[in-house]
Write a protein that holds these residues in place. Sequence first.
Motif: not given
Length: 109
Positions: A64-90
């Motif tokens: 989501s846009e909110d996730e992208e905004d937060m990711l921009d602040l992450a240290f060591g960002l890579e192309k496939t970076s994501r926030l772990g709390c936003q990936i829900v297992m299925s």
Amino acid sequence: MPKLTFIERNGQPKDVEAPNGLSVLEVAHKYGVDIEGACEGSLACSTCHVIVDPAWAVKLAKPSEDEEDMLDLAFGLEKTSRLGCQIVMSDALDGLIVRLPAATRNAAG
Ligand code: FES
């Protein structure tokens, strides 16, 4: 139950059972994997940053846009970076592989 592999900071893989409906962050906490998750999944930090295996990154729903905004602040960002709390297992994510970044902005070391 889906399986999830964390690649720890020392490069060692850790295979765990990841119940459907739990986020990658919640699964990490359940097994003592070192992902901080300071805001407990409310998209107000970037300390749950993980790097998704490229083969899996394309299968995840777009951030989501909110996730992208937060990711921009992450240290060591890579192309496939994501926030772990936003990936829900299925079942569709059975076998998912995520790597812990070298460091996070809020964590020492
Ligand atoms: S735990 Fe804070 S954004 Fe994921």
